[in-house]
Design an enzyme around this catalytic site. Structure first.
Site, PDB file in Angstrom:
ATOM      1  N   ASP A   1       0.844  -1.188   0.000  1.00 52.84           N
ATOM      2  CA  ASP A   1       0.000   0.000   0.000  1.00 52.84           C
ATOM      3  C   ASP A   1       0.886   1.248   0.000  1.00 52.84           C
ATOM      4  O   ASP A   1       0.640   2.216   0.724  1.00 52.84           O
ATOM      5  CB  ASP A   1      -0.958   0.009   1.197  1.00 52.84           C
ATOM      6  CG  ASP A   1      -2.049   1.073   1.068  1.00 52.84           C
ATOM      7  OD1 ASP A   1      -2.186   1.658  -0.016  1.00 52.84           O
ATOM      8  OD2 ASP A   1      -2.761   1.326   2.062  1.00 52.84           O
TER       9      ASP A   1
ATOM     10  N   HIS B   1       3.242  10.712   0.409  1.00 55.33           N
ATOM     11  CA  HIS B   1       2.867  12.123   0.477  1.00 55.33           C
ATOM     12  C   HIS B   1       4.120  12.890   0.884  1.00 55.33           C
ATOM     13  O   HIS B   1       5.016  12.348   1.538  1.00 55.33           O
ATOM     14  CB  HIS B   1       1.770  12.361   1.513  1.00 55.33           C
ATOM     15  CG  HIS B   1       0.499  11.607   1.249  1.00 55.33           C
ATOM     16  ND1 HIS B   1      -0.413  11.987   0.296  1.00 55.33           N
ATOM     17  CD2 HIS B   1      -0.008  10.476   1.823  1.00 55.33           C
ATOM     18  CE1 HIS B   1      -1.426  11.130   0.296  1.00 55.33           C
ATOM     19  NE2 HIS B   1      -1.206  10.209   1.210  1.00 55.33           N
TER      20      HIS B   1
END
Length: 432
Positions: A300, A304
């Site tokens: 996953d 960011h």
């Protein structure tokens, strides 16, 4: 090319001969038959990992990650195949959006698959006309990209996928079971000073357990191959383990190795969906990774920027990077813990390849793609954001140690060399 004196996952020492993009032979005292000979020196040779769950952020957010930087990070972690999820901008919910992403994916160093997504305005007719790796992740609760859908649309999507013969990957959380009052405890701290435990309390374990139970029920009724993404609770794993063989699940390294006890240090850098769980649940989840109830490990990988994470808990985006550290962390676990090298091979390569019908991936055997990574298990390296190759430049595993590859081959081409920290060409191919 001939790789001599390589230790395979089962402990046997073998030579591996490569012709073009495939493994030609695995045995002892193999003849080179021309080409380069590489002495592995007894080090560990594993099949390239298949990460069935990444978010490379293109199109839409190349400041977080690109296909080039994400695939470099993958190669530097021994991953030679990745599967990108649909919550980009635009989301991969139409044939045209798929084509746009496919063009960008050609900048990948590693092989790849592209998943399609479901939203109220998706176009199943054009989407299923493309070579989808799978449908999903289908979001049953909002996460990055705001692609959460209701139960009725999910049921329709599952039946459409079954008719098309396409697997479904589901992000299973029931938003009606979220503890809304827990958000009140988030406070005003930012970054690593934020009260990230409030996020774990908010997206409660019961919300995942209930959603997995319902998703599995619908998947079995529809006769679709259903894969549950990033299961974070042992209860959800047990639901999948008790289901028919067509239902599988994955666990991420962060849910396996981190818990709510780590959130005081991580702050917003530990905000993810589903969130980190209690140490008791983490340990039980780890046990299931070891004993075989978990089908595979996927990252996953959801990068960011630091600037985006350096805000309040309620404003920070969810997600952590992980494609480069998955195999290194798991191999470090084999040094002292209950995980075996064979289990790591299965979790990261053999099982994801078998689950998603990648017939030439996941094994060191004649006829397979020459996707290989060489590891010196005696050489531990500290994980730091500065040393990793993801564009986001940080890791939730900062300061831990991993066994990173000395080099990585993708279909016979060296796409990463640790000694020089150099990469090969962007010749990744769509596995579908």
């Amino acid at each position: 090319m001939l790789v001599r004196n390589a230790t395979l996952a089962d402990g046997s020492v073998r030579d591996v001969r490569i012709e073009g993009e495939r493994i030609d032979a695995v045995g002892t005292d193999l003849a080179a038959e021309g080409g380069k000979t590489v002495d592995a020196g007894g080090n560990l040779l594993l099949p390239g990992a298949v990460d069935a769950h990444v978010h490379f952020r293109e199109p839409g957010a190349p400041h977080k990650e690109t296909w080039r930087t994400g695939s470099q990070s993958a190669a530097a972690g021994g991953v030679t195949t990745v599967v990108d999820q649909p919550n980009t901008d635009p989301p991969t919910t139409t044939g045209a959006a798929y084509d746009q992403k496919e063009l960008l994916a050609r900048h990948s160093l590693v092989d790849y698959g592209i998943n399609g997504g479901v939203t109220p305005d998706w176009e199943p007719e054009t989407l299923f006309d493309r070579p989808l790796f799978a449908l999903g992740e289908v979001f049953l609760a909002d996460s990055t990209g705001d692609m959460g859908i209701d139960g009725e649309r999910f049921e329709d999507a599952v039946h459409r996928a079954a008719e098309a013969g396409v697997p479904v990957t589901v992000h299973a959380e029931d938003a009606t079971l979220f503890e809304s009052s827990a958000r009140d405890d988030a406070g005003s701290g930012t970054g690593r000073d934020a009260n990230a435990d409030a996020w774990s309390a908010y997206r409660a374990a019961e919300a995942e357990i209930a959603a997995v139970e319902r998703a599995v029920e619908l998947g079995v009724d529809a006769g679709v191959r259903l894969h549950v993404a990033h299961t974070s609770t042992p209860e959800a794993v047990d639901i999948v383990a008790d289901a028919p063989d067509a239902v599988t699940c994955e666990v991420t390294p962060h849910h396996c190795l981190l818990s709510r006890a780590d959130l005081a240090d991580l702050g917003t850098y530990g905000r993810m969906n589903p969130p980190l769980r209690s140490e008791k649940r983490r340990a039980a989840l780890y046990d299931r990774v070891v004993d075989g109830r978990v089908d595979l490990v996927a990252t996953d990988h959801a990068p960011h920027t630091k600037g985006e994470k350096e805000t309040t808990l309620l404003d920070a985006p969810s997600g952590v990077p992980g494609v480069e550290t998955m195999v290194p962390l798991l191999l470090a676990e084999t040094r002292d813990g209950p995980l075996t090298v064979e289990r790591v091979r299965d979790l990261t390569a053999a099982a994801p390849a078998a689950t998603f019908d990648l017939d030439r991936k996941g094994r060191v055997a004649a006829g397979m793609d020459a996707d290989l990574a060489l590891y010196d298990r005696d050489r531990l390296r500290e994980i730091t954001g500065e040393r990793l190759h993801s564009k986001c430049g940080w890791s939730p595993f900062e300061g831990r140690e991993g066994v990173f590859p000395e080099w990585t081959l993708r279909r016979g081409e060296r796409v990463y060399d640790a000694a020089m920290d150099t990469f090969g060409s962007a010749n990744g191919e769509n596995v579908r």
